[in-house]
Motif scaffolding. Structure first.
Motif, PDB file in Angstrom:
ATOM      1  N   LEU A 113       0.860  -1.175   0.000  1.00  7.28           N
ATOM      2  CA  LEU A 113       0.000   0.000   0.000  1.00  7.28           C
ATOM      3  C   LEU A 113       0.900   1.229   0.000  1.00  7.28           C
ATOM      4  O   LEU A 113       1.899   1.266   0.714  1.00  7.28           O
ATOM      5  CB  LEU A 113      -0.885   0.019   1.247  1.00  7.28           C
ATOM      6  CG  LEU A 113      -1.759  -1.207   1.463  1.00  7.28           C
ATOM      7  CD1 LEU A 113      -2.390  -1.169   2.844  1.00  7.28           C
ATOM      8  CD2 LEU A 113      -2.813  -1.290   0.383  1.00  7.28           C
ATOM      9  N   SER A 114       0.544   2.228  -0.783  1.00 11.87           N
ATOM     10  CA  SER A 114       1.339   3.443  -0.886  1.00 11.87           C
ATOM     11  C   SER A 114       0.443   4.642  -0.608  1.00 11.87           C
ATOM     12  O   SER A 114      -0.670   4.725  -1.133  1.00 11.87           O
ATOM     13  CB  SER A 114       1.942   3.528  -2.296  1.00 11.87           C
ATOM     14  OG  SER A 114       2.779   4.645  -2.405  1.00 11.87           O
ATOM     15  N   PHE A 115       0.948   5.572   0.222  1.00 11.47           N
ATOM     16  CA  PHE A 115       0.172   6.747   0.601  1.00 11.47           C
ATOM     17  C   PHE A 115       1.013   8.009   0.486  1.00 11.47           C
ATOM     18  O   PHE A 115       2.224   7.983   0.738  1.00 11.47           O
ATOM     19  CB  PHE A 115      -0.313   6.633   2.057  1.00 11.47           C
ATOM     20  CG  PHE A 115      -1.301   5.533   2.280  1.00 11.47           C
ATOM     21  CD1 PHE A 115      -2.660   5.755   2.111  1.00 11.47           C
ATOM     22  CD2 PHE A 115      -0.879   4.273   2.659  1.00 11.47           C
ATOM     23  CE1 PHE A 115      -3.568   4.733   2.317  1.00 11.47           C
ATOM     24  CE2 PHE A 115      -1.784   3.245   2.865  1.00 11.47           C
ATOM     25  CZ  PHE A 115      -3.137   3.479   2.691  1.00 11.47           C
TER      26      PHE A 115
ATOM     27  N   ASP B 159      -2.097   4.709  11.924  1.00 13.87           N
ATOM     28  CA  ASP B 159      -2.297   3.471  11.179  1.00 13.87           C
ATOM     29  C   ASP B 159      -2.084   2.255  12.089  1.00 13.87           C
ATOM     30  O   ASP B 159      -2.890   1.327  12.086  1.00 13.87           O
ATOM     31  CB  ASP B 159      -1.339   3.424   9.988  1.00 13.87           C
ATOM     32  CG  ASP B 159      -1.464   2.136   9.216  1.00 13.87           C
ATOM     33  OD1 ASP B 159      -2.422   2.008   8.424  1.00 13.87           O
ATOM     34  OD2 ASP B 159      -0.617   1.231   9.425  1.00 13.87           O
TER      35      ASP B 159
ATOM     36  N   ARG C 287       5.739  10.558   1.524  1.00 13.50           N
ATOM     37  CA  ARG C 287       5.258   9.300   0.938  1.00 13.50           C
ATOM     38  C   ARG C 287       5.669   8.140   1.844  1.00 13.50           C
ATOM     39  O   ARG C 287       6.757   8.128   2.395  1.00 13.50           O
ATOM     40  CB  ARG C 287       5.837   9.111  -0.452  1.00 13.50           C
ATOM     41  CG  ARG C 287       5.235   7.942  -1.170  1.00 13.50           C
ATOM     42  CD  ARG C 287       5.654   7.936  -2.613  1.00 13.50           C
ATOM     43  NE  ARG C 287       4.973   6.873  -3.307  1.00 13.50           N
ATOM     44  CZ  ARG C 287       4.808   6.824  -4.598  1.00 13.50           C
ATOM     45  NH1 ARG C 287       5.279   7.783  -5.358  1.00 13.50           N
ATOM     46  NH2 ARG C 287       4.177   5.826  -5.150  1.00 13.50           N
TER      47      ARG C 287
ATOM     48  N   HIS D 173       5.278   3.670   2.111  1.00 11.72           N
ATOM     49  CA  HIS D 173       4.809   2.363   1.645  1.00 11.72           C
ATOM     50  C   HIS D 173       4.576   1.499   2.877  1.00 11.72           C
ATOM     51  O   HIS D 173       5.418   1.446   3.779  1.00 11.72           O
ATOM     52  CB  HIS D 173       5.851   1.670   0.763  1.00 11.72           C
ATOM     53  CG  HIS D 173       5.948   2.246  -0.600  1.00 11.72           C
ATOM     54  ND1 HIS D 173       6.920   1.870  -1.483  1.00 11.72           N
ATOM     55  CD2 HIS D 173       5.205   3.165  -1.252  1.00 11.72           C
ATOM     56  CE1 HIS D 173       6.780   2.529  -2.614  1.00 11.72           C
ATOM     57  NE2 HIS D 173       5.747   3.332  -2.489  1.00 11.72           N
TER      58      HIS D 173
ATOM     59  N   GLU E 226     -11.761   2.040   8.137  1.00 17.93           N
ATOM     60  CA  GLU E 226     -11.298   3.171   7.330  1.00 17.93           C
ATOM     61  C   GLU E 226     -11.867   4.489   7.856  1.00 17.93           C
ATOM     62  O   GLU E 226     -11.158   5.499   7.917  1.00 17.93           O
ATOM     63  CB  GLU E 226     -11.663   2.962   5.868  1.00 17.93           C
ATOM     64  CG  GLU E 226     -10.842   1.873   5.211  1.00 17.93           C
ATOM     65  CD  GLU E 226     -11.261   1.565   3.780  1.00 17.93           C
ATOM     66  OE1 GLU E 226     -12.284   2.108   3.298  1.00 17.93           O
ATOM     67  OE2 GLU E 226     -10.560   0.770   3.147  1.00 17.93           O
TER      68      GLU E 226
ATOM     69  N   TYR F 211      -4.440  12.129   3.827  1.00 18.11           N
ATOM     70  CA  TYR F 211      -3.655  11.083   3.185  1.00 18.11           C
ATOM     71  C   TYR F 211      -4.412  10.578   1.977  1.00 18.11           C
ATOM     72  O   TYR F 211      -5.631  10.519   1.954  1.00 18.11           O
ATOM     73  CB  TYR F 211      -3.306   9.942   4.142  1.00 18.11           C
ATOM     74  CG  TYR F 211      -4.472   9.174   4.692  1.00 18.11           C
ATOM     75  CD1 TYR F 211      -4.937   8.031   4.062  1.00 18.11           C
ATOM     76  CD2 TYR F 211      -5.093   9.566   5.868  1.00 18.11           C
ATOM     77  CE1 TYR F 211      -5.998   7.308   4.585  1.00 18.11           C
ATOM     78  CE2 TYR F 211      -6.149   8.861   6.399  1.00 18.11           C
ATOM     79  CZ  TYR F 211      -6.596   7.735   5.750  1.00 18.11           C
ATOM     80  OH  TYR F 211      -7.649   7.023   6.253  1.00 18.11           O
ATOM     81  N   THR F 212      -3.645  10.256   0.968  1.00 17.68           N
ATOM     82  CA  THR F 212      -4.203   9.776  -0.281  1.00 17.68           C
ATOM     83  C   THR F 212      -3.570   8.445  -0.601  1.00 17.68           C
ATOM     84  O   THR F 212      -2.334   8.332  -0.627  1.00 17.68           O
ATOM     85  CB  THR F 212      -3.908  10.775  -1.425  1.00 17.68           C
ATOM     86  OG1 THR F 212      -4.401  12.062  -1.052  1.00 17.68           O
ATOM     87  CG2 THR F 212      -4.537  10.331  -2.720  1.00 17.68           C
ATOM     88  N   LYS F 213      -4.392   7.455  -0.849  1.00 17.16           N
ATOM     89  CA  LYS F 213      -3.871   6.162  -1.270  1.00 17.16           C
ATOM     90  C   LYS F 213      -3.456   6.269  -2.726  1.00 17.16           C
ATOM     91  O   LYS F 213      -4.235   6.714  -3.574  1.00 17.16           O
ATOM     92  CB  LYS F 213      -4.907   5.058  -1.088  1.00 17.16           C
ATOM     93  CG  LYS F 213      -4.363   3.690  -1.397  1.00 17.16           C
ATOM     94  CD  LYS F 213      -5.366   2.611  -1.100  1.00 17.16           C
ATOM     95  CE  LYS F 213      -4.755   1.257  -1.437  1.00 17.16           C
ATOM     96  NZ  LYS F 213      -5.730   0.198  -1.367  1.00 17.16           N
TER      97      LYS F 213
ATOM     98  N   THR G 297      -0.610   1.368  -6.862  1.00 12.58           N
ATOM     99  CA  THR G 297       0.623   0.579  -6.814  1.00 12.58           C
ATOM    100  C   THR G 297       0.699  -0.277  -8.072  1.00 12.58           C
ATOM    101  O   THR G 297      -0.314  -0.605  -8.675  1.00 12.58           O
ATOM    102  CB  THR G 297       0.678  -0.316  -5.560  1.00 12.58           C
ATOM    103  OG1 THR G 297      -0.497  -1.104  -5.517  1.00 12.58           O
ATOM    104  CG2 THR G 297       0.783   0.515  -4.303  1.00 12.58           C
TER     105      THR G 297
END
Length: 92
Positions: free
Chosen positions: A6-8, A23, A49, A51, A75, A86-88, A91
């Motif tokens: 997952l990347s944010f 988180d 950023r 991961h 969520e 935060y924005t997902k 990937t």
């Protein structure tokens, strides 16, 4: 073993550690209850950023966890807990 990535993007970037703390507080209790969950790691990058890698014993375990009906409520809890944006990110 399967690895979920997952990347944010965190804004402001200075809140990255706050995001990671939120988180862990919100998602880790749920993850620890999931069959096949092994561990979770964070990789921080400049500019806010991050991961998140979630390690699963099998793809079957990962898929089963992804279908849990509790996820939308978790969520919402995460958005309420982290007082930033935060924005997902997609990937590959």
């Amino acid at each position: 073993m399967e690895i979920e990535l997952l990347s944010f993007q965190i804004n402001p970037p200075e809140r990255l550690e706050d995001f990671i703390e939120a988180d862990a507080e919100v998602w880790d209790p749920w993850l620890r209850q999931q069959r096949g969950f092994l561990r979770k790691t964070y990789t921080r990058y400049p500019g806010g950023r991050v991961h998140i890698r979630i390690f699963w014993a099998s793809k079957r375990d990962w898929d089963a966890a992804a279908k849990d009906p509790q996820i939308p409520a978790i969520e919402v809890k995460m958005r309420a807990r982290f007082l930033g944006v935060y924005t997902k990110l997609p990937t590959l």
